[in-house]
Design a protein around this motif. Sequence first.
Motif, PDB file in Angstrom:
ATOM      1  N   GLY A 109       7.818   4.707   5.235  1.00  0.00           N
ATOM      2  CA  GLY A 109       6.470   5.235   5.205  1.00  0.00           C
ATOM      3  C   GLY A 109       6.348   6.593   4.544  1.00  0.00           C
ATOM      4  N   PHE A 110       7.246   7.510   4.900  1.00  0.00           N
ATOM      5  CA  PHE A 110       7.081   8.880   4.459  1.00  0.00           C
ATOM      6  C   PHE A 110       8.012   9.278   3.321  1.00  0.00           C
TER       7      PHE A 110
ATOM      8  N   TRP B 259       0.849  -1.196   0.000  1.00  0.00           N
ATOM      9  CA  TRP B 259       0.000   0.000   0.000  1.00  0.00           C
ATOM     10  C   TRP B 259       0.880   1.240   0.000  1.00  0.00           C
ATOM     11  N   ASN B 260       0.585   2.186  -0.905  1.00  0.00           N
ATOM     12  CA  ASN B 260       1.394   3.409  -0.929  1.00  0.00           C
ATOM     13  C   ASN B 260       0.806   4.510  -0.054  1.00  0.00           C
ATOM     14  N   GLY B 261      -0.255   4.192   0.673  1.00  0.00           N
ATOM     15  CA  GLY B 261      -0.793   5.165   1.607  1.00  0.00           C
ATOM     16  C   GLY B 261      -1.890   6.033   1.035  1.00  0.00           C
ATOM     17  N   PHE B 262      -2.066   5.999  -0.276  1.00  0.00           N
ATOM     18  CA  PHE B 262      -3.138   6.790  -0.874  1.00  0.00           C
ATOM     19  C   PHE B 262      -4.379   5.911  -1.003  1.00  0.00           C
ATOM     20  N   GLY B 263      -5.519   6.461  -0.603  1.00  0.00           N
ATOM     21  CA  GLY B 263      -6.753   5.701  -0.721  1.00  0.00           C
ATOM     22  C   GLY B 263      -6.794   4.549   0.277  1.00  0.00           C
ATOM     23  N   VAL B 264      -7.520   3.534  -0.069  1.00  0.00           N
ATOM     24  CA  VAL B 264      -7.717   2.386   0.821  1.00  0.00           C
ATOM     25  C   VAL B 264      -6.854   1.224   0.330  1.00  0.00           C
ATOM     26  N   PRO B 265      -6.198   0.490   1.267  1.00  0.00           N
ATOM     27  CA  PRO B 265      -5.358  -0.629   0.825  1.00  0.00           C
ATOM     28  C   PRO B 265      -6.190  -1.733   0.164  1.00  0.00           C
TER      29      PRO B 265
ATOM     30  N   PHE C 125       6.885   5.927   0.588  1.00  0.00           N
ATOM     31  CA  PHE C 125       5.453   5.667   0.493  1.00  0.00           C
ATOM     32  C   PHE C 125       5.143   4.174   0.440  1.00  0.00           C
ATOM     33  N   GLN C 126       5.911   3.379   1.169  1.00  0.00           N
ATOM     34  CA  GLN C 126       5.611   1.957   1.279  1.00  0.00           C
ATOM     35  C   GLN C 126       4.966   1.768   2.636  1.00  0.00           C
ATOM     36  N   VAL C 127       3.729   2.242   2.742  1.00  0.00           N
ATOM     37  CA  VAL C 127       3.085   2.305   4.044  1.00  0.00           C
ATOM     38  C   VAL C 127       2.818   0.906   4.600  1.00  0.00           C
TER      39      VAL C 127
END
Lengths: 320, 427
Positions: free
Chosen positions: A273-274, A58-64, A277-279
């Motif tokens: 994470g930041f 998940w890149n953190g954008f939207g829903v996984p 963007f590999q949340v």
Amino acid sequence: MVTIERPVTATRAPAGPRPRRRRPWPTIAVFLAPALLLFGLLVLAPIAVAGYASFFTWNGFGVPTEFVGAENFRRLLADEVFAGDLRRTLLLVGLSIGVQLPFSLALAMLLHQPLRGRRAYRLVFFAPYVLSEVVTAVLFTMIFSPNQGLANHVTRLIGLGDLGATWLADTRTVMFSLFLVISWKYFGFHTLLYLAARQGIPQELHDAAATDGAGPWRAFRHITLPLLGPTIRISVFLSVLGTIQLFDMVWVLTGGGPIRSSETLAVTMFQEGFKRFQVGYASAISMAIFLISLVFGLLYQRFVLRRDLEGAITTMGDRR
Amino acid sequence: MRRWSRRSVLGLAGAGTAGLVLGGCGGGSGSGTGTTIRWWHIANTDPMLSEWAKMARRFEADHPGVTIEITALENEAFKTKLTTNIQAGDPPDIFHTWGGGVLAQQAEAGLIKDLTADVGGWRDTLIPAALDAYTIDGKVYGSAVDTGMVGFWYNKELFARAGVTAPPDTWAGLLDVVRRLKAANVTPIALAGKEKWPGHYYWSYLALRIGGLDLMRQAGDDKDFSRPDFVAAGARLSELVALQPFQTGFLAAGYSTADGQAATMGNGKAAMELMGQWAPTVQNDNSVGRKGLGDRLGFFPFPAVEGGKGRITDAFGGGGGFAVGMNAPAEAIEFLRFIAQPDNARIEARTAGVLPVVAAAQDAVTDPNLKLVARTLATSTGFQLYLDQTFAPAVGQQVNDSVAELLAGQATPEEVAAAITTAAKQG
């Protein structure tokens, strides 16, 4: 200001075999609800969400959406950076327990002696603890600065040349520089703990030992140290947990560098994470930090703090 | 004890929670009489901080009922805060963007507005390629504000002291200049090793010179960074590293800090730095007396590599623009149109030393070095966006990390290429 007018004892049942009293559950629920809600929302839910996210790419954008099972954890176990983080954490834990805490203890013993200007020393040693980690780190980036830094001025003065310039810039020395800064900030805190505990030891014990012919070392070894035990165990506990979660100081001081030679678990998590963007992966790291802290905390309480916690106020009913 | 670290762990997770909870909710701005536009930008120092505030006030005066709320943050702080907000499904109405891979991810998640129809009105007033970095699959997701390229800034006086009469135009020539500077006891290059993006310029430019623009395009498509040209870029860079050209302690040096790259350059302690068009401004700000090098500062493009497919006129760089959040009121786009008016673009060029993308505003560039950059850019034969922007963030950061290892002498060119490829395939 609210003062309780009525003595609390007035509601107590008279002495004798106590009837099993009905607990005022509704009242308990009303007063507990806000705290439980906040705790659930701010502590439990984020942990749950991080746990959930750790099973996704998940890149953190939207829903996984991209479920990958335990893939993030498999990747974590094979990740050299993560292994390095653990090694570095262990190194810092070792240095803290082996160097920083004994130093704090020695200092506390010294400060316990009738010493001229004792209060001033206490104040000076405790002062760094008051500074925030960020301020401390900014301060030391300036001290270790290659051209105008204080560290270099000092090394030049004592004939060591520009040694200070590379303390933070060399992969071999950066961890020790980092440890130096951490120690500078926290030794005062531990010293204060030890000093307070030392002052709580009755003088009679030492007097008696002296009468029996014990020298200062034996008195320390057999009276002071055992009685400081609970304090030392707590101080080790705080020190280890702090080291596992170390972030701000490293982030500001070195950013985890040079390369990744001073990166900690939390720094790696932040990077993933930041920055990348590999949340999902970052969540897996955060779960790892959480689990390491939890397991350490539970084991430590179970095996090390057990004696100290016995008879503490947090007993369940009559059970100990 | 270290409360913040705990909080950041939870914060990361918390951002996720908020994202799930708030995902569907609107931003709530832009109804009734009062409209608030939240504008986040990175011009957190003067002159642009106050110039942009003035511009907002002028816009408010022309549009009664509109309030522009400005949040000005430093680069890194901006990225972190924006990431948190965007993950929470609450992007600001107008925010700074560098385009490329990050913008693409935001667009893909439906968090920003498609501006294609809106920019149609003013795109002809911009220089060609101004919107390239903001165009994804033919749709424009941002409005460009400034542009620029990376090149070598050099200290003419120090070059002269080393007996170098003309800036080098080949890689071999550059290595030779470095040797001469070392021989003259001058630190050849200032570099911020703590921040990894300045280092990635070297590897990227070398790859561009050796493999040409097509190499980058191909790598973006098939996620393969292990081609011989990428490895060769690492090998050429190793040649430079072997000469130990950087200042003492460069691995811990920041970019715009008291003893960092810009300060080292601006104080005349190093002969060169590889940096974008903003370099002179930052040098001035961080040098003793805030004066910088003045007339002693020169600029030359990144040298060509013998036998390379890329040309010395291919430029590498990027610029800034603004994206519009999904819940932004219509006035936000109106404001972007306002910023893109030549008169407003001139203010930026004149006061902040940036290269505007508005064609009519080019005349406001007066600084000789900036004019040189503008001319180099205008005559460039191709343009490549920063690699840590053009690719997905995971790949971009891996480029930065791996090149940093190479610069520290701890990774081979092959290892660099392999690590980036792995990150690209994982992402």
